[in-house]
Write a protein that holds these residues in place. Structure first.
Motif, PDB file in Angstrom:
ATOM      1  N   THR A 119       0.846  -1.192   0.000  1.00  0.00           N
ATOM      2  CA  THR A 119       0.000   0.000   0.000  1.00  0.00           C
ATOM      3  C   THR A 119       0.878   1.237   0.000  1.00  0.00           C
ATOM      4  N   PRO A 120       0.346   2.386  -0.361  1.00  0.00           N
ATOM      5  CA  PRO A 120       1.138   3.630  -0.303  1.00  0.00           C
ATOM      6  C   PRO A 120       1.661   3.933   1.098  1.00  0.00           C
TER       7      PRO A 120
ATOM      8  N   ARG B 194       5.626   4.362   2.115  1.00  0.00           N
ATOM      9  CA  ARG B 194       6.160   5.543   2.792  1.00  0.00           C
ATOM     10  C   ARG B 194       6.909   5.132   4.067  1.00  0.00           C
ATOM     11  N   TYR B 195       6.379   4.149   4.798  1.00  0.00           N
ATOM     12  CA  TYR B 195       7.036   3.696   6.028  1.00  0.00           C
ATOM     13  C   TYR B 195       8.388   3.062   5.722  1.00  0.00           C
ATOM     14  N   LEU B 196       8.465   2.194   4.708  1.00  0.00           N
ATOM     15  CA  LEU B 196       9.731   1.560   4.349  1.00  0.00           C
ATOM     16  C   LEU B 196      10.748   2.594   3.865  1.00  0.00           C
ATOM     17  N   SER B 197      10.273   3.575   3.129  1.00  0.00           N
ATOM     18  CA  SER B 197      11.182   4.642   2.687  1.00  0.00           C
ATOM     19  C   SER B 197      11.710   5.438   3.874  1.00  0.00           C
TER      20      SER B 197
END
Length: 320
Positions: A6-7, A11-14
């Motif tokens: 999911t988006p 964003r969390y992994l980035s």
């Protein structure tokens, strides 16, 4: 099988990758200077300089007076007065040590101090371990009341108890009016034995001991004394070392109470006799006597420093 991210997950992994690249830990916690900043040459030099300054300051503040006293103990009086920071400008006078030992009778007062310290150590250790064992392991019904009473004594100023305690030593109850503990080492040992702080820290250590061991000992038929001697004490060496250091150093440096209950100079310790002979003694000999009086505390710290530092947090109980 592939999973679609999911988006929000992207964003969390980035965010995690950016933090890892900056040297932050997995939990996201950081100190004043992050691991990324520590890799910068200027920051490393600055932090190293601060550490060196702090270590040097602690060494000077802690060891400086002791080293100066050791130097002055074998320095003539005139050199100490005129050049107090110089290293033996006119040579070393080893006779100061022998003069302090023989002429001022430091040997006798040193022996008196050792006797007082050993007696205080035994009685404090005995009372602290037995009381802590009763409150923590045996746990009678009235244990919370006793624990509260012991804790309450910490809030009573020692000076308030000075006069009643002295009157008790002069005329102990149940022994008649003609009996007195003045000039008796029991007058120093017994009041020191009733140390609420030692009882509480020993009890806290005993609280962290594994209860399964006590239950197994009771199942095997071990009584309270056998369990105390064969199980609790062998598991409590760290806290016994801490209490031992506290007891001996407190007895070694105590001045007011031995001065009151030991009026006879023949039985007084170094802490009482050294101020009394200061005005009648040469400065170099007096400093030599002071240096001799510091031998036992320093030796005790060097011997027990490992046990003392490991047990400072009182968290060294055996894990079950």
């Amino acid at each position: 099988m592939t999973t679609t991210q999911t988006p929000a997950t992207k964003r969390y992994l980035s965010f995690r990758r950016r933090r890892a690249a900056r040297g932050l830990d997995e939990t996201g916690d950081r100190g004043i200077v992050s691991a990324f900043d520590r890799r910068k040459p200027g920051v490393r030099v600055g932090i190293g300089g601060v550490h060196a300054f702090l270590v040097l300051g602690l060494v000077i503040a802690g060891l400086g007076p002791i080293l100066w006293l050791a130097k002055s103990a074998v320095t003539p009086t005139q050199d100490t007065l005129t050049q107090p920071m110089a290293l033996w400008p006119n040579g070393i006078d080893w006779a100061n040590l022998s003069t302090a030992w023989n002429d001022i009778h430091i040997d006798q007062y040193f022996f008196n101090t050792v006797v007082i310290a050993l007696g205080a150590w035994f009685f404090q250790l005995f009372v602290a371990t037995t009381a802590g064992y009763a409150l923590s392991v045996l746990r009678p019904k009235y244990a919370p009341i006793l624990n509260g009473l012991v804790l309450a004594t910490l809030f009573i100023p020692a000076v308030v108890l000075l006069v009643p305690l002295y009157l008790t030593i002069v005329n102990p109850p149940l022994f008649g009016r003609d009996f007195s503990l003045l000039n008796n080492y029991l007058a120093v040992w017994l009041p020191m034995a009733a140390n609420a702080f030692n009882i509480l820290i020993v009890k806290r250590f005993f609280d962290n001991l594994p209860r399964e061991v006590f239950e197994a000992a009771r199942t095997d038929g071990a009584g309270p004394f056998r369990m105390f001697w064969s199980i609790v004490l062998p598991m409590s060496k760290p806290i016994l070392g801490v209490v031992s250091v506290f007891a001996v150093i407190a007895a070694w440096k105590d001045f007011l109470w031995p001065l009151l209950v030991l009026p006879n100079p023949a039985v007084q310790p170094l802490s009482v006799r050294l101020p009394a002979v200061q005005s009648q003694t040469e400065l170099d000999v007096f400093l030599a006597a002071l240096a001799i009086s510091t031998i036992i505390p320093i030796a005790m710290f060097l011997v027990f420093q490992g046990v003392f530092l490991r047990s400072a947090g009182l968290g060294g109980a055996v894990k079950g």
